[in-house]
Design a protein around this motif. Structure first.
Motif, mmCIF file in Angstrom:
data_model
loop_
_atom_site.group_PDB
_atom_site.id
_atom_site.type_symbol
_atom_site.label_atom_id
_atom_site.label_comp_id
_atom_site.label_asym_id
_atom_site.label_seq_id
_atom_site.Cartn_x
_atom_site.Cartn_y
_atom_site.Cartn_z
ATOM 1 N N MET A 1 0.964 -1.177 0.112
ATOM 2 C CA MET A 1 -0.169 0.172 0.074
ATOM 3 C C MET A 1 0.201 1.560 0.291
ATOM 4 N N SER A 2 1.182 2.003 -0.893
ATOM 5 C CA SER A 2 1.660 2.829 -1.206
ATOM 6 C C SER A 2 0.539 4.334 -1.374
ATOM 7 N N ILE A 3 1.428 5.385 -0.287
ATOM 8 C CA ILE A 3 1.144 6.367 0.469
ATOM 9 C C ILE A 3 1.801 7.132 -0.183
ATOM 10 N N SER A 4 1.288 8.919 -1.009
ATOM 11 C CA SER A 4 2.078 10.009 -1.326
ATOM 12 C C SER A 4 1.396 10.453 -0.300
ATOM 13 N N ALA A 5 2.445 11.666 0.207
ATOM 14 C CA ALA A 5 1.809 13.257 0.924
ATOM 15 C C ALA A 5 1.839 14.313 0.688
ATOM 16 N N PRO A 6 0.682 15.030 0.572
ATOM 17 C CA PRO A 6 -0.101 15.555 -0.815
ATOM 18 C C PRO A 6 0.783 16.565 -0.251
ATOM 19 N N ARG A 7 0.779 18.011 -1.389
ATOM 20 C CA ARG A 7 1.427 18.706 -1.253
ATOM 21 C C ARG A 7 3.064 18.882 -1.235
ATOM 22 N N GLY A 8 3.747 17.722 -1.422
ATOM 23 C CA GLY A 8 5.324 18.448 -1.223
ATOM 24 C C GLY A 8 5.371 17.672 0.670
ATOM 25 N N LEU A 9 4.191 17.346 1.099
ATOM 26 C CA LEU A 9 4.429 17.047 2.403
ATOM 27 C C LEU A 9 5.301 15.566 2.258
ATOM 28 N N SER B 1 6.106 11.792 3.484
ATOM 29 C CA SER B 1 5.265 10.703 4.520
ATOM 30 C C SER B 1 5.750 10.014 4.941
ATOM 31 N N SER B 2 5.377 8.635 5.629
ATOM 32 C CA SER B 2 6.295 7.610 6.682
ATOM 33 C C SER B 2 6.939 6.947 5.360
ATOM 34 N N GLY B 3 8.614 7.085 6.108
ATOM 35 C CA GLY B 3 9.172 6.185 5.356
ATOM 36 C C GLY B 3 10.109 6.434 3.991
ATOM 37 N N GLN B 4 9.201 7.610 3.787
ATOM 38 C CA GLN B 4 10.205 8.024 2.646
ATOM 39 C C GLN B 4 11.249 8.792 2.984
ATOM 40 N N LYS B 5 11.636 9.900 3.771
ATOM 41 C CA LYS B 5 12.621 10.379 4.079
ATOM 42 C C LYS B 5 13.476 10.203 5.365
ATOM 43 N N PRO B 6 14.060 10.503 6.605
ATOM 44 C CA PRO B 6 14.190 10.933 7.515
ATOM 45 C C PRO B 6 14.150 11.350 7.853
ATOM 46 N N ILE B 7 13.520 11.677 9.626
ATOM 47 C CA ILE B 7 12.884 13.333 10.193
ATOM 48 C C ILE B 7 14.095 14.107 10.298
ATOM 49 N N THR B 8 14.990 14.230 10.290
ATOM 50 C CA THR B 8 15.753 15.599 10.637
ATOM 51 C C THR B 8 16.072 15.591 9.392
ATOM 52 N N GLU B 9 15.131 15.295 8.350
ATOM 53 C CA GLU B 9 15.950 16.256 6.863
ATOM 54 C C GLU B 9 14.530 16.581 6.209
ATOM 55 N N ILE B 10 13.077 16.515 7.390
ATOM 56 C CA ILE B 10 12.043 17.088 6.694
ATOM 57 C C ILE B 10 11.488 18.006 8.371
ATOM 58 N N CYS C 1 -1.508 15.399 5.638
ATOM 59 C CA CYS C 1 -0.401 13.999 6.562
ATOM 60 C C CYS C 1 -0.722 12.784 8.121
ATOM 61 N N PHE C 2 -1.932 13.818 8.506
ATOM 62 C CA PHE C 2 -2.448 12.708 9.522
ATOM 63 C C PHE C 2 -3.138 11.315 8.189
ATOM 64 N N ASN C 3 -3.834 11.912 8.122
ATOM 65 C CA ASN C 3 -4.820 10.103 7.053
ATOM 66 C C ASN C 3 -3.572 9.435 6.537
ATOM 67 N N ALA C 4 -2.476 9.893 5.586
ATOM 68 C CA ALA C 4 -1.537 9.088 5.584
ATOM 69 C C ALA C 4 -0.648 8.484 6.295
#
Length: 443
Positions: free
Chosen positions: A1-9, A11-20, A381-384
């Motif tokens: 199940m792939s989930i993309s973050a809307p408006r450039g946000l 979502s989980s697992g795409q980037k380390p939290i330190t980069e966003i 973002c909450f939903n994703a």
């Protein structure tokens, strides 16, 4: 199940939290860390004879073999796998062990050793070893919940126990709590977002946690949601989140019923074990005064002793392995419901601001402010994040309960095999005694 973050946000697992910069993260400065800091291969087939001598008994296919087949099925079933299983890199390993009791004039408490091995650049060293007590784990979970409100935070074992019922310094209680804390920390370390949280970094590496830092600060999203959505009623919760809520209610009811019944079974087994031990002692005492029946009576006493040991092992497994998993998932359900409530509050905030902006636009043609669009981003973002964590939780749950139920079956098979072997050996003993008696009568 792939989930993309809307408006450039992100979502989980795409980037380390330190980069966003997560739109719902608390505005706290990252904590800086300090500069310092066996599953057995098969089941035991030995059972006790009436005289205490172990004997090998033929065994049917072990339930462990079934568990291996279940694992193979999971490997072949790629559709049911964690959506981030292929993208995660396991470069952070944590272990909780070595509990120690500390006694001071003010309090008595237990600390645990937290060991870390990592190759991440966020850490100054590849290895850390620090000691933490329960309240430190509680601090970490609170910080994760405040700074990552869109994610499911694994539960901790309950802090308070009933005095006079459970000794919180007993070896059994400390061991059970240590396993639960270890599982909590491993779940956090395996998460693609939570594992990059700076508070986790500090928890794992700092010798002395500055737990007062940021404790008075509340998450910005929490404040805004409470202020804006406090008097607003949610219009319609999306169907997928309605299904989540209904599933959690049903699952909670089933687990609660199983937990209550299992507690009663464990209590009854304990009472039965006491009676069984006394039962065996009577036969052993009787054998001392009956020379002709000494061997058969000692055989019965030995069988009862073997059955006591088998029942004790099965009860210990239920108390230390089965019940804690049930309790963990009951607490997990509460954590998931909490995230669902926050998601609903985020939706209510967005709908409330949007409705107010539409009314203003109709009155004086004022354009919809950017804060409404920002609220929509937060909600999406909450939903994703919630959907991603739900899939992860379901995957972990399936694996945990397959292992739990297979282990329970394996322990029951072992228990009955030991009891059966003991009583069969007694039948052989009695038959041999009968043959000896007939022979002596003939002579």
């Amino acid at each position: 199940m792939s989930i993309s973050a809307p408006r450039g946000l992100a979502s989980s697992g795409q980037k380390p939290i330190t980069e966003i910069l997560h739109p719902l993260s608390a505005a706290e400065e990252p904590l800086s860390p300090g500069p310092d800091v066996t599953v057995s291969g098969g089941r035991d087939k030995e059972v006790g004879l009436t005289n205490g001598t172990p004997v090998e008994t033929p065994s049917p296919a072990s339930a462990s073999v079934l568990f291996n087949r279940l694992q193979l099925d999971d490997d072949l079933d790629s559709d049911g796998r964690d959506p981030y299983a292929d993208t995660e890199t396991h470069d952070l390993f944590v272990t909780v062990d070595d509990p120690k009791k500390h006694v001071s004039t003010m309090e008595t408490y237990i600390t645990y050793r937290v060991s870390t091995k990592t190759t991440r650049i966020e850490f100054d060293l590849p290895d850390y070893s620090v000691r933490r007590r329960y309240q430190d784990f509680d601090w970490l979970r609170t910080k994760l919940e405040d700074s990552q409100p869109t994610h499911l935070i694994p539960p901790l074992p309950e802090k308070f126990v009933m005095k006079g019922v459970v000794d919180r310094f007993s070896e059994e209680f400390v061991e059970t709590r240590m396993k639960a804390l270890d599982k909590f920390l491993k779940r956090v370390a395996d998460h693609p977002v939570l594992s990059f949280n700076p508070h986790l970094n500090a928890f794992l590496s700092a010798k002395d946690l500055n737990k007062r830092q940021g404790l008075a600060l509340l998450s910005k999203v929490g404040e805004s949601v409470k202020n804006v959505a406090g008097g607003y009623k949610l219009r319609v919760r999306p169907p997928e989140f309605c299904a989540m809520g209904e599933y959690l209610d049903t699952f909670n009811q089933k687990l609660g019923t199983i937990d209550r019944i299992a507690q009663r079974i464990l209590k009854e087994q304990s009472e039965y074990l006491t009676e069984l031990r006394e039962y065996g002692t009577v036969y052993a005492s009787w054998a001392g005064s009956e020379e002709e029946l000494q061997r058969p009576l000692e055989g019965v006493a030995g069988c009862v002793t073997t059955c006591c040991g088998a029942l004790e092992d099965m009860s210990e497994n239920m108390g230390q392995d089965f019940l804690p998993v049930l309790r963990e998932y009951i607490l997990y359900i509460e954590s998931m419901k909490n995230v669902l409530r926050k998601r609903d509050q985020s939706q209510a905030e967005y709908e409330g601001r949007l409705e107010a902006a539409v009314l203003r636009k109709q009155e004086d043609r004022t354009p919809i402010p950017a804060e409404v669009e920002k609220c929509q981003d937060k909600m999406e973002c909450f939903n994703a994040d919630l959907k991603a964590d739900w899939e992860r939780w379901q995957s972990n749950k399936r694996q945990d309960f397959k292992q739990l139920l297979t282990g329970m079956a394996d322990k029951n098979v072992t228990h009955y095999e030991k009891c059966q072997a003991a009583w069969e050996s007694l039948i052989t003993l009695l038959q041999d005694k009968q043959t000896e008696d007939k022979t002596s009568e003939t002579n």
